[in-house]
Write an enzyme that holds these catalytic residues in place. Structure first.
Site, PDB file in Angstrom:
ATOM      1  N   HIS A 376      28.909  35.538  35.319  1.00  0.00           N
ATOM      2  CA  HIS A 376      29.825  36.122  36.313  1.00  0.00           C
ATOM      3  C   HIS A 376      31.185  36.496  35.749  1.00  0.00           C
ATOM      4  O   HIS A 376      32.046  36.927  36.508  1.00  0.00           O
ATOM      5  CB  HIS A 376      30.050  35.154  37.474  1.00  0.00           C
ATOM      6  CG  HIS A 376      28.830  34.887  38.297  1.00  0.00           C
ATOM      7  ND1 HIS A 376      28.553  35.569  39.467  1.00  0.00           N
ATOM      8  CD2 HIS A 376      27.817  34.020  38.124  1.00  0.00           C
ATOM      9  CE1 HIS A 376      27.423  35.117  39.972  1.00  0.00           C
ATOM     10  NE2 HIS A 376      26.948  34.174  39.176  1.00  0.00           N
ATOM     11  N   LYS A 567      41.944  37.543  48.185  1.00  0.00           N
ATOM     12  CA  LYS A 567      41.082  37.058  47.105  1.00  0.00           C
ATOM     13  C   LYS A 567      41.826  35.924  46.429  1.00  0.00           C
ATOM     14  O   LYS A 567      42.998  35.681  46.752  1.00  0.00           O
ATOM     15  CB  LYS A 567      40.803  38.179  46.098  1.00  0.00           C
ATOM     16  CG  LYS A 567      42.069  38.928  45.640  1.00  0.00           C
ATOM     17  CD  LYS A 567      41.762  40.073  44.692  1.00  0.00           C
ATOM     18  CE  LYS A 567      41.282  41.325  45.367  1.00  0.00           C
ATOM     19  NZ  LYS A 567      39.982  41.792  44.946  1.00  0.00           N
ATOM     20  N   ARG A 568      41.169  35.207  45.514  1.00  0.00           N
ATOM     21  CA  ARG A 568      41.891  34.169  44.782  1.00  0.00           C
ATOM     22  C   ARG A 568      43.112  34.772  44.090  1.00  0.00           C
ATOM     23  O   ARG A 568      43.103  35.932  43.689  1.00  0.00           O
ATOM     24  CB  ARG A 568      40.964  33.523  43.740  1.00  0.00           C
ATOM     25  CG  ARG A 568      39.931  32.620  44.344  1.00  0.00           C
ATOM     26  CD  ARG A 568      40.561  31.510  45.139  1.00  0.00           C
ATOM     27  NE  ARG A 568      41.143  30.520  44.257  1.00  0.00           N
ATOM     28  CZ  ARG A 568      40.592  29.354  43.968  1.00  0.00           C
ATOM     29  NH1 ARG A 568      39.443  29.004  44.521  1.00  0.00           N
ATOM     30  NH2 ARG A 568      41.177  28.507  43.151  1.00  0.00           N
ATOM     31  N   LYS A 573      43.830  39.684  38.668  1.00  0.00           N
ATOM     32  CA  LYS A 573      43.610  40.426  39.924  1.00  0.00           C
ATOM     33  C   LYS A 573      44.864  41.208  40.325  1.00  0.00           C
ATOM     34  O   LYS A 573      44.834  42.041  41.222  1.00  0.00           O
ATOM     35  CB  LYS A 573      43.187  39.472  41.036  1.00  0.00           C
ATOM     36  CG  LYS A 573      41.817  38.820  40.778  1.00  0.00           C
ATOM     37  CD  LYS A 573      41.441  37.857  41.900  1.00  0.00           C
ATOM     38  CE  LYS A 573      40.202  37.024  41.606  1.00  0.00           C
ATOM     39  NZ  LYS A 573      38.941  37.749  41.865  1.00  0.00           N
ATOM     40  N   THR A 675      33.387  41.166  45.429  1.00  0.00           N
ATOM     41  CA  THR A 675      32.487  41.320  46.579  1.00  0.00           C
ATOM     42  C   THR A 675      33.284  41.568  47.859  1.00  0.00           C
ATOM     43  O   THR A 675      32.751  42.142  48.811  1.00  0.00           O
ATOM     44  CB  THR A 675      31.592  40.074  46.755  1.00  0.00           C
ATOM     45  OG1 THR A 675      32.398  38.903  46.595  1.00  0.00           O
ATOM     46  CG2 THR A 675      30.479  40.053  45.746  1.00  0.00           C
ATOM     47  N   LYS A 679      32.764  44.157  51.396  1.00  0.00           N
ATOM     48  CA  LYS A 679      32.935  43.798  52.813  1.00  0.00           C
ATOM     49  C   LYS A 679      33.876  44.793  53.487  1.00  0.00           C
ATOM     50  O   LYS A 679      33.631  45.246  54.609  1.00  0.00           O
ATOM     51  CB  LYS A 679      33.479  42.369  52.940  1.00  0.00           C
ATOM     52  CG  LYS A 679      32.496  41.310  52.448  1.00  0.00           C
ATOM     53  CD  LYS A 679      33.151  39.952  52.206  1.00  0.00           C
ATOM     54  CE  LYS A 679      32.249  39.105  51.315  1.00  0.00           C
ATOM     55  NZ  LYS A 679      32.924  37.901  50.801  1.00  0.00           N
TER      56      LYS A 679
HETATM   57  C1  KVW Z   1      34.157  28.547  38.134  1.00  0.00           C
HETATM   58  C2  KVW Z   1      33.842  30.779  38.923  1.00  0.00           C
HETATM   59  C3  KVW Z   1      33.913  28.956  40.459  1.00  0.00           C
HETATM   60  C4  KVW Z   1      34.091  28.069  39.428  1.00  0.00           C
HETATM   61  C5  KVW Z   1      33.515  34.351  39.312  1.00  0.00           C
HETATM   62  S1  KVW Z   1      33.532  34.438  37.660  1.00  0.00           S
HETATM   63  C6  KVW Z   1      33.643  32.769  37.470  1.00  0.00           C
HETATM   64  C7  KVW Z   1      33.700  32.212  38.692  1.00  0.00           C
HETATM   65  C8  KVW Z   1      34.031  29.874  37.882  1.00  0.00           C
HETATM   66  C9  KVW Z   1      33.781  30.306  40.212  1.00  0.00           C
HETATM   67  N1  KVW Z   1      33.620  33.095  39.710  1.00  0.00           N
HETATM   68  C10 KVW Z   1      33.419  35.554  40.200  1.00  0.00           C
HETATM   69  O1  KVW Z   1      32.054  35.734  40.592  1.00  0.00           O
HETATM   70  C11 KVW Z   1      31.902  36.730  41.583  1.00  0.00           C
HETATM   71  C12 KVW Z   1      30.442  36.789  41.988  1.00  0.00           C
HETATM   72  O2  KVW Z   1      29.659  37.340  40.993  1.00  0.00           O
HETATM   73  C13 KVW Z   1      32.381  38.081  41.058  1.00  0.00           C
HETATM   74  O3  KVW Z   1      32.315  39.024  42.105  1.00  0.00           O
HETATM   75  C14 KVW Z   1      33.813  37.977  40.542  1.00  0.00           C
HETATM   76  O4  KVW Z   1      34.194  39.203  39.934  1.00  0.00           O
HETATM   77  C15 KVW Z   1      33.943  36.816  39.558  1.00  0.00           C
HETATM   78  O5  KVW Z   1      35.289  36.667  39.170  1.00  0.00           O
END
Ligand code: KVW
Length: 836
Positions: A376, A567-568, A573, A675, A679
């Protein structure tokens, strides 16, 4: 655990045969009353909504349970191949309204509640979010489960039942304060505890090697400190199809030995404290999104998830097939949601080799043909590495297995590329250095038959960059699965007025085939349709205003452009870029440059990881700028900046219907997919965005005339790093100079000297990885194009309709079909839909 005995010997106990529950208003009302009055013991004098919410949820949960059992039996009888989604996060949000939608009983329930003098919406709003995730990755898991059930695919989720979910965010003096989220405080009506399926999980100890009767080396893992994992099941209903799948979440509890030790040693307090160590494992969700974190407790969590889930599955297998694993791989598939559960690769090897006595090669053949890994992120700071020393302490047997996997893997690499030691060093599952680390992504790739990214660009960058060596070795493993969102929650449930208009116009097929939204294109010149579309958007904006009014203390202008970034909070970002634009608009108002002005209301929301200093300071900046702007009478309705506290799933359900403009402004090449962007698009917002993540595909679908593009592309960002000079850019841009001057002179922090210095320094640094300054001018120009478009309301409405009409690709139904066709290869199972 003791089994029930029946006084007559019968093949099947008849106590479980139940009559079908009615789905009409009368039956629902009767069940509600029974739960409210008898089970919960409340009456008309009860003043809290909570019990009404619970009674209603119990009545609805019963209806899910009937379908749940039918689904379970259908899968069992067909002995079908199944997939398991292993994830440390399932960001489910609320369940009640989704359950009603899935069962097709929303209107009946609404009427029943109305009869009883209750407002259904208030009951729905009473439910706490199940916030068992950080952001996109956790919500994606939840949307995936919804689509799997809707497509009738036998897929179950496995995760952790954190006692405390994502913290709740308060803003005090402009700063984020975290409050623990005890979401189970009032109980959880939707889950069922399954004590009978608990699993034993080992930690610590050491390994012993001996030779068995056949001269084969056997390893046992001994002197361990064990805990139990107890499963809690939540039903996952498909959309009006009778399928109800399972999300199984593990809770850690102490084993009985803790009591024994306490008894023998007489050291009561110590022993109870030990018990806490066990139960601590699933106490809290780590609130870090895409930031590395090397804590031992996190590794315990990951192992508990992997081990409990695999033992659970193998126990079921052994119950049916004994120790014959010949067709195990034909019947199972494990999708790893990022590297978080990737220890499952080593754990499956351990179970097959140590516990069931399979030879290594057979076990490896099973493992590497059942595991599939989704990546991801490309951010190096988010790639998990565990210290070998920590691993040895906590999971000594698993470390041995990882070393063995690595030895065999490196042999394969050096057979393919003889004498290429630098390649061996690069690809090793173990990073060498002053301290050794296990590279979890490499373990996941080596142990999987599929490796996928989450948007086209992201998957390409993985192959060309981060996983280049692995792509050269195993090109066939690599593939793309562009993310999506479920249209049931993110359009039908959260925007009922728009959903109704769509259904009236093109029928209701879009709910399970979102590509049908394209038929809306035919209506962009239909005056009545466009008028209604605009009315609905205005109403949604008004709802959002009403929802925020209390905490804001003032009204927002419903005719202003609602410009939203939720978003976070993360530097990549670029919430900072958004703030620079807002300051620029403020500056224009102050200097009287307001010809052809478009009123704008900028909404920003999101949580910062508690240990992420820069992100927290960005929140403070947004709030300080907001204070200055919103209290300046000269600004008035022209511009507002609002920070939305405690952004979460249920907040997004209220926010996305009311957005005009969706901000997707990450530095190109950094956001794997995104994502939230999908939405917003589904709800008729237009996107201003970079060529990053799924934005690229959103623009492709919408057409470039219906998307506000700006900024460097990923290649340009990469190339610019060698000669990036933000100070020179500032010097050449009078508007940017003025913005920086306002920031630097303390205009937004007159009584808090220097608090934004680090933020300012970061964007002015030639080493700024996020290149905020580089994209400033291009962003401002794109925002001007937005304003021009928005002033022509007819044109804007058309663009809004065209965006929604083009959003079909971004349904998780499409994503999951691709996962299934190319990775899982499951056959859909049709479940009798009872009386729906
Ligand atoms: C650690 C993540 C929670 C704990 C991501 S990348 C890494 C993490 C790491 C989360 N989350 C996000 O995943 C989304 C779903 O695929 C993407 O849309 C997004 O771009 C990405 O930052």
């Amino acid at each position: 655990m003791a089994h029930i005995r029946f006084y007559k010997s019968q093949p099947k106990p008849h106590i479980t045969k139940l009559a079908e529950l009615g789905m009409d208003k009368e039956q629902l009302e009767a069940d509600f009353k029974r739960y409210y009055g008898h089970r919960l013991g409340r009456d008309e004098n009860c003043r809290t909504l909570n019990y009404a919410y619970q009674a209603l949820s119990m009545a609805i949960s019963d209806r899910l349970t009937e379908r749940w059992k039918r689904t379970y039996n259908a899968y069992k009888n067909q002995d079908c191949r199944k997939a398991y989604y292993l994830s440390m996060e399932f960001l489910m949000g609320r369940t009640l309204s989704n359950a009603m939608l899935s069962l097709g009983i929303h209107d009946a329930v609404d009427e029943a509640m109305y009869d009883l003098g209750l407002e259904l919406e208030e009951l729905v709003d009473n439910e706490p979010d199940a916030g068992l995730g950080n952001g996109g990755l956790g919500r994606l898991a939840a949307c995936f489960l919804d689509s799997c059930a809707t497509l009738g695919l036998p897929v179950n989720g496995y995760g952790l039942r954190y006692e405390y979910g994502m913290f709740s965010q308060d803003i005090v003096n402009g700063e984020q304060i975290e409050k623990p989220d005890h979401w189970l405080r009032n109980g959880n009506v939707w889950e069922i505890e399954r004590l009978e399926y608990r699993q034993r999980i080992k930690f610590g100890g050491r390994t012993e090697t001996r030779t068995d009767g056949n001269g084969v080396l056997r390893v046992s893992w001994v002197d361990t400190r064990d805990v139990y994992a107890v499963p809690f099941d939540t039903p996952i209903p498909g959309y009006q199809n009778g399928t109800v799948n399972t999300l199984r979440l593990w809770k850690a509890t102490a084993t009985d030995e803790f009591d024994l030790q306490e008894f023998n040693a007489g050291d009561y307090a110590e022993s109870v404290a030990e018990k806490n160590t066990a139960e601590n494992i699933t106490m809290v969700l780590y609130p870090n999104d895409a930031n590395e974190n090397g804590k031992a407790l996190r590794l315990r969590q990951q192992y508990l998830l992997a081990s409990a889930s695999l033992q659970d599955i193998i126990e079921t297998w052994v119950g049916r097939h004994g120790h014959d694993f010949a067709s195990f791989a034909d019947k199972h598939c494990f999708q790893l949601n990022d590297t978080h559960p990737s220890i499952a690769v080593a754990e499956l090897m351990r179970l097959l080799v140590d516990i069931y006595g399979l030879p290594w090669d057979k076990a490896w053949a099973i493992t590497s043909s059942t595991m599939a890994y989704t990546n991801h992120t490309l951010l190096p700071e988010a790639l998990e590495r565990w210290s070998v020393n920590l691993f040895r302490q906590l999971l000594p047997r698993l470390l041995e297995i990882i070393f063995e996997i690595n030895a065999r893997f490196l042999a394969e690499v050096s057979a393919r590329w003889p004498n290429d030691t630098s390649r061996l060093r690069r690809m090793s599952l173990i990073e060498e250095g002053r301290e050794q680390y296990v590279r979890m992504a490499y373990l996941a790739i080596a142990g999987s038959y599929s490796v996928n990214g989450v948007a086209q660009l992201h998957s390409e960058l993985l192959q060309k960059g981060l996983f280049r060596d692995f792509y050269e070795l195993w090109p066939h493993k690599f593939n793309n699965k562009t993310n999506g969102v479920t249209p049931r929650r993110w359009l039908a449930a959260c925007n009922p007025n728009l959903a109704e208009l769509i259904t009236k116009t093109i029928g209701d097929g879009w709910l399970t085939d979102l590509s049908q939204l394209q038929h809306l294109k035919r209506y962009v010149d239909d005056k009545a349709f466009c008028g209604r579309w605009r009315e609905i958007k205005q109403q949604a904006k008004q709802n959002l205003i009403d929802f925020k009014k209390q905490e804001l203390g003032f009204d927002l202008n419903v005719n202003a452009l609602f410009d939203v970034q939720v978003k976070r909070i993360h530097e990549y970002k670029r919430q900072l870029l958004n703030v620079l634009h807002v300051i620029h608009l403020y500056d224009r108002i102050k200097r009287g440059d307001t010809a052809n002005w478009t009123d704008r209301c900028v909404l920003i929301g999101g949580k910062a990881a508690p240990g992420y200093f820069m992100a927290k300071r960005i929140i403070k900046l947004i709030n300080n700028v907001s204070n200055v702007i919103n209290n300046d009478p000269q600004v008035g309705d022209k511009l507002k900046l609002i920070f939305l506290p405690n952004y979460r799933v249920s907040a997004m359900e209220k926010i996305c219907p009311g957005a005009d403009l969706s901000e997707q402004i990450s530095t190109a090449g950094k956001e794997a997919s995104g994502t939230g962007n999908m939405k917003f698009m589904m709800n008729g917002a237009l996107t201003i965005g970079t060529l990053d993540g799924a934005n690229i595909e959103i623009r492709e679908e919408a057409g470039d005339g219906n998307f506000f593009l700006f900024g460097l592309n990923a290649q340009e960002v990469e190339d610019l790093h060698h000669h990036y000079d933000p100070k020179a850019i500032i010097q050449q841009d009078a508007d940017l100079q003025r913005v920086m001057r306002l920031l630097e002179c303390g205009h937004f922090n007159p009584f808090e000297f220097g608090i934004f210095d680090t933020l300012i320094a970061s964007i002015k640094s030639p080493h700024d990885p996020w290149m905020t300054i580089a994209d400033f001018r291009s962003f401002i120009n794109a925002q001007k194009r937005v304003e021009t478009a928005y002033r022509d309301q007819e044109r804007w409405t058309k663009m809004s309709i065209l965006n929604c009409a083009a959003s079909g690709k971004f349904s998780t139904d499409r994503t999951i079909r691709e996962y299934n066709n190319e990775i899982w290869k499951l056959t859909p199972v049709i479940v009798d839909n009872g009386n729906v």
